[in-house]
Structures are given as C-alpha cells and as structure tokens.
Design a protein around this motif. Structure first.
Motif, PDB file in Angstrom:
ATOM      1  N   HIS A   1      22.841 -11.830 -28.764  1.00  0.00           N
ATOM      2  CA  HIS A   1      23.213 -13.208 -28.426  1.00  0.00           C
ATOM      3  C   HIS A   1      23.159 -14.095 -29.668  1.00  0.00           C
ATOM      4  O   HIS A   1      24.038 -14.948 -29.868  1.00  0.00           O
ATOM      5  CB  HIS A   1      22.268 -13.749 -27.351  1.00  0.00           C
ATOM      6  CG  HIS A   1      22.506 -15.186 -26.996  1.00  0.00           C
ATOM      7  ND1 HIS A   1      23.644 -15.624 -26.362  1.00  0.00           N
ATOM      8  CD2 HIS A   1      21.743 -16.305 -27.233  1.00  0.00           C
ATOM      9  CE1 HIS A   1      23.585 -16.936 -26.187  1.00  0.00           C
ATOM     10  NE2 HIS A   1      22.445 -17.372 -26.715  1.00  0.00           N
ATOM     11  N   ARG A   2      22.153 -13.883 -30.505  1.00  0.00           N
ATOM     12  CA  ARG A   2      22.027 -14.696 -31.718  1.00  0.00           C
ATOM     13  C   ARG A   2      23.209 -14.466 -32.655  1.00  0.00           C
ATOM     14  O   ARG A   2      23.761 -15.419 -33.210  1.00  0.00           O
ATOM     15  CB  ARG A   2      20.718 -14.371 -32.429  1.00  0.00           C
ATOM     16  CG  ARG A   2      20.539 -15.157 -33.734  1.00  0.00           C
ATOM     17  CD  ARG A   2      19.206 -14.899 -34.355  1.00  0.00           C
ATOM     18  NE  ARG A   2      19.074 -15.624 -35.616  1.00  0.00           N
ATOM     19  CZ  ARG A   2      17.973 -15.633 -36.373  1.00  0.00           C
ATOM     20  NH1 ARG A   2      16.899 -14.970 -35.970  1.00  0.00           N
ATOM     21  NH2 ARG A   2      17.951 -16.315 -37.501  1.00  0.00           N
TER      22      ARG A   2
ATOM     23  N   MET B   1      26.276 -16.172 -31.229  1.00  0.00           N
ATOM     24  CA  MET B   1      26.222 -17.631 -31.371  1.00  0.00           C
ATOM     25  C   MET B   1      26.460 -18.052 -32.821  1.00  0.00           C
ATOM     26  O   MET B   1      27.103 -19.076 -33.081  1.00  0.00           O
ATOM     27  CB  MET B   1      24.871 -18.156 -30.884  1.00  0.00           C
ATOM     28  CG  MET B   1      24.682 -18.064 -29.369  1.00  0.00           C
ATOM     29  SD  MET B   1      26.004 -18.888 -28.421  1.00  0.00           S
ATOM     30  CE  MET B   1      25.790 -20.586 -28.949  1.00  0.00           C
ATOM     31  N   GLU B   2      25.951 -17.275 -33.773  1.00  0.00           N
ATOM     32  CA  GLU B   2      26.181 -17.593 -35.181  1.00  0.00           C
ATOM     33  C   GLU B   2      27.668 -17.510 -35.513  1.00  0.00           C
ATOM     34  O   GLU B   2      28.229 -18.399 -36.165  1.00  0.00           O
ATOM     35  CB  GLU B   2      25.385 -16.648 -36.081  1.00  0.00           C
ATOM     36  CG  GLU B   2      23.885 -16.919 -36.083  1.00  0.00           C
ATOM     37  CD  GLU B   2      23.131 -15.919 -36.933  1.00  0.00           C
ATOM     38  OE1 GLU B   2      23.730 -14.879 -37.321  1.00  0.00           O
ATOM     39  OE2 GLU B   2      21.946 -16.146 -37.216  1.00  0.00           O
TER      40      GLU B   2
ATOM     41  N   SER C   1      29.739 -20.253 -33.856  1.00  0.00           N
ATOM     42  CA  SER C   1      29.657 -21.588 -34.450  1.00  0.00           C
ATOM     43  C   SER C   1      30.856 -21.870 -35.347  1.00  0.00           C
ATOM     44  O   SER C   1      31.405 -22.976 -35.341  1.00  0.00           O
ATOM     45  CB  SER C   1      28.350 -21.733 -35.241  1.00  0.00           C
ATOM     46  OG  SER C   1      28.300 -20.794 -36.310  1.00  0.00           O
TER      47      SER C   1
ATOM     48  N   TYR D   1      30.265 -17.793 -22.839  1.00  0.00           N
ATOM     49  CA  TYR D   1      30.729 -18.189 -24.166  1.00  0.00           C
ATOM     50  C   TYR D   1      32.058 -18.939 -24.082  1.00  0.00           C
ATOM     51  O   TYR D   1      32.314 -19.850 -24.870  1.00  0.00           O
ATOM     52  CB  TYR D   1      30.862 -16.953 -25.062  1.00  0.00           C
ATOM     53  CG  TYR D   1      29.551 -16.230 -25.283  1.00  0.00           C
ATOM     54  CD1 TYR D   1      28.509 -16.837 -25.977  1.00  0.00           C
ATOM     55  CD2 TYR D   1      29.344 -14.950 -24.775  1.00  0.00           C
ATOM     56  CE1 TYR D   1      27.307 -16.182 -26.176  1.00  0.00           C
ATOM     57  CE2 TYR D   1      28.142 -14.287 -24.967  1.00  0.00           C
ATOM     58  CZ  TYR D   1      27.121 -14.904 -25.660  1.00  0.00           C
ATOM     59  OH  TYR D   1      25.925 -14.256 -25.844  1.00  0.00           O
TER      60      TYR D   1
ATOM     61  N   TYR E   1      31.611 -22.578 -23.722  1.00  0.00           N
ATOM     62  CA  TYR E   1      31.416 -23.354 -24.949  1.00  0.00           C
ATOM     63  C   TYR E   1      32.760 -23.811 -25.523  1.00  0.00           C
ATOM     64  O   TYR E   1      32.865 -24.901 -26.085  1.00  0.00           O
ATOM     65  CB  TYR E   1      30.670 -22.529 -25.995  1.00  0.00           C
ATOM     66  CG  TYR E   1      29.238 -22.191 -25.615  1.00  0.00           C
ATOM     67  CD1 TYR E   1      28.346 -23.192 -25.245  1.00  0.00           C
ATOM     68  CD2 TYR E   1      28.778 -20.884 -25.629  1.00  0.00           C
ATOM     69  CE1 TYR E   1      27.038 -22.889 -24.886  1.00  0.00           C
ATOM     70  CE2 TYR E   1      27.472 -20.568 -25.284  1.00  0.00           C
ATOM     71  CZ  TYR E   1      26.605 -21.574 -24.913  1.00  0.00           C
ATOM     72  OH  TYR E   1      25.317 -21.274 -24.566  1.00  0.00           O
TER      73      TYR E   1
END
Length: 516
Positions: free
Chosen positions: A21-22, A25-26, A29, A151, A154
């Motif tokens: 997940h990290r 998300m990175e 971005s 996602y 977002y």
C-alpha cells in the motif's frame, strides 16, 4: 518479448510481488499530481474566460472554442497514448506528456489574440490527454481490479480538487491586478515539473518491449471525423442553416470518415482503437455511456461559470466558490464509492444510481434562472456532483475488469476517448444552443422594455456587466440565466440515456490479481 522493470535509476529485474500500500501511494502521488495539472489546465480558465475574451475581443463562439479546442485534441490523442502505453514505457510517456503540457502552457500565456489562444489550447490538450489516460493506465498496471476501487476514488477526489481549485485560482488571478490572466496558464507549470520529479522517483512498472507499428492513418482519420462533426455543431444555426448544403457536406463527410476509420482499424496491425475490444459487451456499453456522460460533465463545468458571472454578476473568484456544492458532491461520492467497491466487490449499483442522479441534477438545474434561490441551486449542484462522482471512475473500472491485461492501455483510453469526445461535441452543441437562446431571450427582454438592441451586447460578444447602462443589466442577466437553464435542460436527456445504457451492463466479480 522482453520484459523489464522501470526504476528511478535505471532498469532492474522484474519483481512479480504485488506492490505494498505504501509503494502504491508513493507512486500514486506523482500520478495524482499529474492529473491535477491536466484538469487544472481546463478549469483554471473557466471563470477567467469572460475576462480573457473581453481583453482579447472574443465572443461566445471563441468562448466555446477555447474549451473545445483542448477537448478535441485531448480526445484525438487519448487512444494514441493508450496504444503507446501497451508498447512502450508508461513512465516515460507520462513524463513526455507533462513536458508537452509545460511548453504549450507557456505558449498559451503569451497569446495575443483568440486565434493564438485557441491554437495553444489545442496543443495543450495533447499533453493533458496523455496525462489523463496514462494515469488510469498506470494505476491499472499497479493494482488488481478488486483493490483498484479505493485508489480510483483518489482520482475522483483529485479531479474534484482541481475542479474546485482551478476556478478559484483562475478567479483570484484575474481579480489580482498585478498578476493578469496570463498567469492562468503559467500557474500549472510548477505542478507539472513536480509531477515529473515524483514520477521519476517513485513509479516502477514493467515495460513490455516488442516491435510494433503505430496506426497513424487511423488516428488521423478518427481525428478528422470528430473535428468535422464538432465544427459543424459549433457553426450550424449561426454561420449557416441547420438544413443546408454545408450541413450535408460536414455531416456526410464526418460519417464517411468514421466509416473509413472502422475499415482502417480492422486492417491495421496495431489499431489505435482495436475493434476487437468491442466484442466485450461491457466495453461497448461503457463507451456509449461515456459519450453521454461526457456531454453533461463538461457542460456543467463550462456553463456554470458563465451562469454565476453573467447571470448573477459575481466575480470570477466568487463564481468558483459558488460551485463548491457540485464539486464537494463529486469528491465525497467518488471516494466513498471507491472504498465500498473495494470492500464488497460490487460496482454496477454505483453506475446505475450515479447516472440516475446525474439526469435528475441536470433536470433540476434546467429550472435555474438569474434569480433562483442559491440554496436550491446548491442542492441541484450537489446532486449533479454526486452523480458524476459515482459514474466517471467506475466506467473505467468496469472496462479494466473486463479486458485482458495486455489490452488495459487501449481499453482504458477508449473510455476516456469517448467521454472527452462526448464532452467536446457536447460543449460545442450546447455552446451553440446557448448563443442562440441568449440572443433570443435578450431580444425578447429588450423588446418588452422598448430598448433598442444596439444598447446591449452586439455581435454575440461576452458582456462586461459593469460597463452596461444600469437599466440594461437586469435584461442581460435574465437572458443569460434563462439561456444557461435551457442548456442544462437539454443535457438531462443525455444523462437519462446513459442511465438506460448502464442498466444493460452485466456486473462481473472484480478480479483479485493482475493475471489475464
């Protein structure tokens, strides 16, 4: 076929393990920053356009074309970007699209007349098309469909943020004397540079290297077909009659080019829009629904700005603030729906309810007039925004869940292509309708008040309400309020047809892996 993986510092061996997940998300971005830039490129000018065109001596036709020029090239370039993403580095393509955006934004800011501005906006749409299409494609390559919902939410939230921020930023810029409207185009450049840097550092995707031939002829013919039909819609009823030899030539030529495009795509080794994709019922229906939703989506964001500035005499900044109910509805519904889809694996109900709310919202906005209570307008805008939030990203998700992995790029871009095509043609048609209706209602108001037409807006120009004689202002604002309301009333049936279309999409369980 050789497969490699992109890394920030070069090329590494393929890692088949799913991204954490990290990590997602990175990487996300950078994609979201790019999406913000692409959406900002259209929304930042919406509230500033009356001011820009007054300065450049442009009229209602130029108003429409500043919007539709970017939409047209965005539409035409989207399937090309999608096809390229199936053949080459998605990361590199995304960065190239952002560089195109930076260069064309700088040129747009230097425009000296409406012709130059429209040409630069057309070039800007090419870069924006790449960013919008490749963002969805990169997400699909990173995350399996079952996990993609949260996602995708977002993406919807950032779309809403850019839609909120764009008009507000544009309004503040034109209301600030020491900046000027040219900064509406310069302001996105730092965001684009930041997006390039973040993508370079965080985005790591597999690259499929294989020999391929890009279908440039197909892309050219498709662009020609869409352009010809859009030009016809924009000019018909104004430069020539709807029933005329010009109409016959343009519509006939557009349909002929469309038929030729089908033939070319069937024979091409690497078609821009693979006809085989439409063997999937979901893809065909989602493409049709996307056209219908696009008409309303771009129409809402384009003409609400005119409504608040020209029907309610608000500043560009205030006009942006007054659209918040629609944008907040879009942001919240998109995010919440994305999380619920990931949790329960069901998505069709959101498409059905979203298109239904969109039709209702447009119908209610169709009752708007210059003096309509803002509380009621807020409810109408919120309903419209919720409908858009439940619809846009989930049409893409439905298609991505249907096609094999190696066709994700082309399939994702097909949805964006048809949505922006509907938007481009919809804004052109609704813009032409608005020009006609505003002129009609203004003539009626002037006649009723026994005021000669020469005292009001001449030549279809965008009026500066503060320079008009005080007795004329309410006649003009009433005409624009009634005209915009009529536009939304005509947009409602398109949303209703989208509702009927998604009813026939068959819901299938979301895939839990990236395998075909």
């Amino acid at each position: 076929m050789t497969v490699t993986t992109e890394a920030a510092t070069g090329t590494a061996a393929v890692d088949d393990r799913p991204m954490t997940h990290r990590q997602v998300m990175e990487a996300l971005s950078g994609l979201l920053l790019g999406l913000f830039v692409a959406v900002l490129s259209s929304t930042v000018v919406s509230n500033a356009l009356p001011h820009i065109l007054t300065d450049l001596h442009g009229g209602q036709s130029a108003y429409t074309w500043v919007i539709t020029a970017a939409l047209l090239t965005l539409t035409a370039s989207t399937p090309i970007w999608g096809k390229l993403s199936d053949l080459a580095s998605k990361k590199l393509l995304l960065q190239i699209a952002l560089v195109i955006y930076i260069g064309t934004s700088a040129l747009a800011g230097l425009s000296q007349n409406t012709g130059e501005l429209i040409a630069c906006r057309a070039l800007q749409g090419i870069g924006a098309g790449g960013v919008v299409a490749l963002g969805q494609i990169c997400l699909a390559a990173m995350v399996p469909p079952r996990e993609r919902g949260r996602y995708s939410g977002y993406f919807g939230a950032v779309f809403a943020l850019a839609t909120i921020g764009g008009p507000l930023i544009g309004g503040v810029i034109v209301d600030t004397s020491w900046l000027g409207w040219r900064w509406c185009f310069y302001v996105g450049i730092p965001f684009a540079l930041a997006a390039i840097a973040v993508v370079q550092r965080t985005l790591k995707l597999p690259v499929v290297k294989r020999k391929a031939k890009i279908d440039y002829l197909g892309a050219l013919v498709i662009t020609g077909a869409v352009s010809l039909l859009m030009i016809w819609i924009t000019l018909a009823g104004k430069n020539y009659a709807w029933v005329s030899w010009q109409t016959a030539a343009m519509v006939g030529g557009g349909l002929l080019l469309g038929a030729l495009a089908v033939v070319i795509e069937r024979r091409a080794a690497e078609p821009v829009i693979p006809p085989d994709l439409f063997r999937f019922r979901t893809v065909a229906l989602a493409a049709l629904a996307s056209v219908l939703v696009g008409v309303g989506m771009y129409g809402a964001t384009t003409f609400l700005s005119q409504y608040f500035q020209l029907a309610r005499d608000k500043s560009p900044t205030m006009a942006g603030l007054m659209t918040l109910p629609m944008i907040l509805g879009l942001a919240v519904s998109s995010t919440v729906a994305g999380r619920l889809i990931t949790k329960y694996g069901r998505w069709k109900a959101y498409l059905v309810s979203g298109t239904a709310l969109l039709a209702i919202g447009f119908g209610l906005l169709g009752t708007a007039r210059a003096d309509t209570n803002y509380g009621l307008l807020s409810v109408y805008m919120a309903i419209t925004g919720i409908g858009l939030g439940l619809t846009m990203q989930n049409l893409v998700l439905a298609v991505q869940n249907t096609v094999p992995r190696h066709e994700l790029g082309a399939a994702s871009s097909v949805v964006t292509f048809f949505r922006t095509m509907g938007g481009a043609m919809g804004v052109s048609a609704l813009g032409a309708l608005m020009t006609n209706k505003v002129g009609h209602y203004l003539a009626e108001n002037l006649a009723a008040a026994h005021v000669p037409a020469g005292h009001a807006v001449a030549g279809g120009g965008i009026p500066d309400l503060h320079r008009l004689p005080a007795p004329i202002v309410p006649l003009v604002t009433d005409a624009f309020g009634h005209g915009v309301g009529t536009v939304f009333l005509w947009a409602a049936p398109f949303a209703l047809l989208a509702f009927i279309t998604v009813l026939f999409i068959k819901e299938t369980a979301l895939k839990t892996s990236q395998q075909n």
